[in-house]
Write a protein that holds these residues in place. Structure first.
Motif, mmCIF file in Angstrom:
data_model
loop_
_atom_site.group_PDB
_atom_site.id
_atom_site.type_symbol
_atom_site.label_atom_id
_atom_site.label_comp_id
_atom_site.label_asym_id
_atom_site.label_seq_id
_atom_site.Cartn_x
_atom_site.Cartn_y
_atom_site.Cartn_z
ATOM 1 N N GLY A 1 50.492 24.327 51.966
ATOM 2 C CA GLY A 1 51.663 24.671 52.770
ATOM 3 C C GLY A 1 52.944 24.125 52.182
ATOM 4 O O GLY A 1 53.998 24.778 52.241
ATOM 5 N N VAL A 2 52.874 22.928 51.611
ATOM 6 C CA VAL A 2 54.044 22.353 50.932
ATOM 7 C C VAL A 2 54.392 23.173 49.696
ATOM 8 O O VAL A 2 55.558 23.517 49.459
ATOM 9 C CB VAL A 2 53.780 20.881 50.558
ATOM 10 C CG1 VAL A 2 54.915 20.334 49.691
ATOM 11 C CG2 VAL A 2 53.615 20.032 51.808
ATOM 12 N N VAL A 3 53.380 23.497 48.915
ATOM 13 C CA VAL A 3 53.595 24.318 47.713
ATOM 14 C C VAL A 3 54.259 25.643 48.084
ATOM 15 O O VAL A 3 55.232 26.082 47.445
ATOM 16 C CB VAL A 3 52.259 24.575 46.986
ATOM 17 C CG1 VAL A 3 52.426 25.618 45.884
ATOM 18 C CG2 VAL A 3 51.706 23.273 46.422
ATOM 19 N N ASN A 4 53.758 26.291 49.129
ATOM 20 C CA ASN A 4 54.307 27.585 49.528
ATOM 21 C C ASN A 4 55.753 27.470 49.979
ATOM 22 O O ASN A 4 56.569 28.357 49.705
ATOM 23 C CB ASN A 4 53.439 28.188 50.633
ATOM 24 C CG ASN A 4 52.047 28.535 50.152
ATOM 25 O OD1 ASN A 4 51.797 28.635 48.953
ATOM 26 N ND2 ASN A 4 51.126 28.710 51.080
ATOM 27 N N GLY A 5 56.077 26.385 50.669
ATOM 28 C CA GLY A 5 57.471 26.168 51.057
ATOM 29 C C GLY A 5 58.376 25.990 49.862
ATOM 30 O O GLY A 5 59.483 26.551 49.807
ATOM 31 N N LEU A 6 57.913 25.236 48.881
ATOM 32 C CA LEU A 6 58.729 24.993 47.694
ATOM 33 C C LEU A 6 58.933 26.273 46.883
ATOM 34 O O LEU A 6 60.058 26.604 46.488
ATOM 35 C CB LEU A 6 58.063 23.925 46.819
ATOM 36 C CG LEU A 6 57.939 22.525 47.438
ATOM 37 C CD1 LEU A 6 57.142 21.614 46.511
ATOM 38 C CD2 LEU A 6 59.306 21.918 47.732
ATOM 39 N N VAL A 7 57.852 26.982 46.622
ATOM 40 C CA VAL A 7 57.946 28.204 45.812
ATOM 41 C C VAL A 7 58.824 29.243 46.505
ATOM 42 O O VAL A 7 59.584 29.973 45.859
ATOM 43 C CB VAL A 7 56.543 28.767 45.517
ATOM 44 C CG1 VAL A 7 56.630 30.132 44.837
ATOM 45 C CG2 VAL A 7 55.753 27.798 44.634
ATOM 46 N N SER A 8 58.763 29.293 47.825
ATOM 47 C CA SER A 8 59.508 30.302 48.574
ATOM 48 C C SER A 8 60.990 29.966 48.704
ATOM 49 O O SER A 8 61.836 30.873 48.658
ATOM 50 C CB SER A 8 58.912 30.458 49.982
ATOM 51 O OG SER A 8 57.571 30.889 49.917
ATOM 52 N N PHE A 9 61.336 28.691 48.861
ATOM 53 C CA PHE A 9 62.715 28.340 49.201
ATOM 54 C C PHE A 9 63.522 27.708 48.061
ATOM 55 O O PHE A 9 64.753 27.793 48.070
ATOM 56 C CB PHE A 9 62.727 27.393 50.404
ATOM 57 C CG PHE A 9 62.629 28.115 51.714
ATOM 58 C CD1 PHE A 9 63.749 28.642 52.321
ATOM 59 C CD2 PHE A 9 61.392 28.287 52.322
ATOM 60 C CE1 PHE A 9 63.651 29.323 53.523
ATOM 61 C CE2 PHE A 9 61.281 28.963 53.524
ATOM 62 C CZ PHE A 9 62.423 29.485 54.131
ATOM 63 N N LEU A 10 62.872 27.079 47.092
ATOM 64 C CA LEU A 10 63.649 26.398 46.052
ATOM 65 C C LEU A 10 64.535 27.338 45.232
ATOM 66 O O LEU A 10 65.677 26.975 44.897
ATOM 67 C CB LEU A 10 62.729 25.606 45.123
ATOM 68 C CG LEU A 10 62.223 24.276 45.681
ATOM 69 C CD1 LEU A 10 61.397 23.546 44.621
ATOM 70 C CD2 LEU A 10 63.367 23.393 46.153
ATOM 71 N N PRO A 11 64.082 28.539 44.882
ATOM 72 C CA PRO A 11 64.994 29.404 44.108
ATOM 73 C C PRO A 11 66.316 29.644 44.824
ATOM 74 O O PRO A 11 67.397 29.577 44.197
ATOM 75 C CB PRO A 11 64.190 30.698 43.956
ATOM 76 C CG PRO A 11 62.757 30.256 43.999
ATOM 77 C CD PRO A 11 62.735 29.150 45.009
ATOM 78 N N GLY A 12 66.273 29.890 46.116
ATOM 79 C CA GLY A 12 67.498 30.116 46.862
ATOM 80 C C GLY A 12 68.339 28.872 46.992
ATOM 81 O O GLY A 12 69.585 28.925 46.916
#
Length: 305
Positions: A118-129
């Motif tokens: 869940g942490v990984v998914n949050g990072l991959v989804s939001f860090l680019p933005g």
């Protein structure tokens, strides 16, 4: 964010599992500091309770998004829907315990999938933005004191929190050049219903190696949580850690004895023998690179040899 500021006007936070427990404690502290909220949830009742508290306390309403943090496609949709985010709090998790030597693949897949995945998914989804908007920001990955303290009933849970710890400590170096701070937040005993996780096991992970959850035993275990810290206090301490850009946010003060024992064990385990200069040189380079990275310098492999 990455600098010390208490002015959060125009800043938006996305918090997974943000409508109950520690997540909502953080959300309440953020709301009272003027941060706009986007909160993910699983249960409609939690969403309603959260909305009622915010309204009753005179703070602006939050936006709510249904989300299973293991669902990568849905995570990507949410990141596109909510727009600009300055503070990402990866909080959602499950507290499931049992003898590690009896665990099945399903036990590993469920607990690691939520707590680390869940942490990984949050990072991959939001860090680019967060990197693209260029306004700086902060990432808080919520772990647990289990990121440092292991025990006989919490092997997979502990592994997931150790993993979050290692990922977060490394990520802090990567995001410093982008003006994005990163904190590992490790709460101790907090007044939540986290103990009910074992009663909410998804059907896809039903093939457990642990004995079936005993509701009476879990309720007795849950009485310990009633002695825990108010989640709002945890939230306020988390906000202070963001303001001070602390890499590690420890909210509970009762663990000095444990840390002293860990330190002693580590030091005593080191061989007392001469170390070749070449190895010492490489470790000096590593330390220097880490210090430079923490100050915002991009580090490559060539900096380590």
């Amino acid at each position: 964010m990455a600098g010390k500021t208490r002015d959060f006007r125009g800043k938006t936070a996305f918090i997974t599992g943000g409508t109950n427990g520690i997540g909502f404690g953080i959300a309440r502290a953020f709301a009272m500091a003027g941060i706009d909220l986007v909160l993910s949830y699983r249960k409609e009742q939690d969403r309603e309770d959260a909305a009622r508290w915010l309204a009753d306390n005179g703070v602006p309403p939050a936006r709510y998004v249904p989300l299973d943090v293991t669902d990568r496609a849905r995570f990507a949709e949410v990141a596109a829907e909510v727009g600009k985010v300055h503070i990402l709090v990866n909080n959602a998790g499950v507290s499931v315990f049992g003898p590690t030597d009896e665990a099945s693949y399903a036990d590993y897949d469920w607990i690691m999938g939520v707590n680390f995945g869940g942490v990984v998914n949050g990072l991959v989804s939001f860090l680019p933005g967060m990197k693209a908007h260029g306004e700086g920001g902060h990432v808080v990955n919520v772990a647990s004191m289990a990121a440092y303290l292991s025990g006989p009933q919490a092997g997979i849970y502990t592994a997931s929190k150790f993993a979050v710890r290692g990922l977060t400590e490394s990520l802090r170096y990567n995001l410093a050049p982008h003006g994005i701070g990163v904190s590992l937040m490790c709460p101790g005993l907090t007044r939540t219903n986290a103990w009910t996780s074992a009663l909410k096991r998804p059907e896809d992970f039903a093939d457990s190696g642990f004995a079936p959850a005993d509701a009476n035993e879990l309720e007795q275990f849950g009485t310990a949580f009633e002695l825990g810290m108010d989640p709002l206090e945890v939230g306020r301490k988390t906000l202070d850690g963001i303001i001070e850009n602390r890499g590690l946010i420890l909210t509970h003060g009762e663990f000095a004895q444990d840390f002293e024992e860990i330190f002693r064990t580590l030091i005593e385990a080191l061989p007392n023998e001469p170390v070749p200069e070449g190895r010492l040189h490489i470790e000096r380079l590593r330390r220097e690179a880490n210090r430079a990275a923490a100050q915002g310098q991009l580090i490559g492999l060539s900096d380590l040899t």
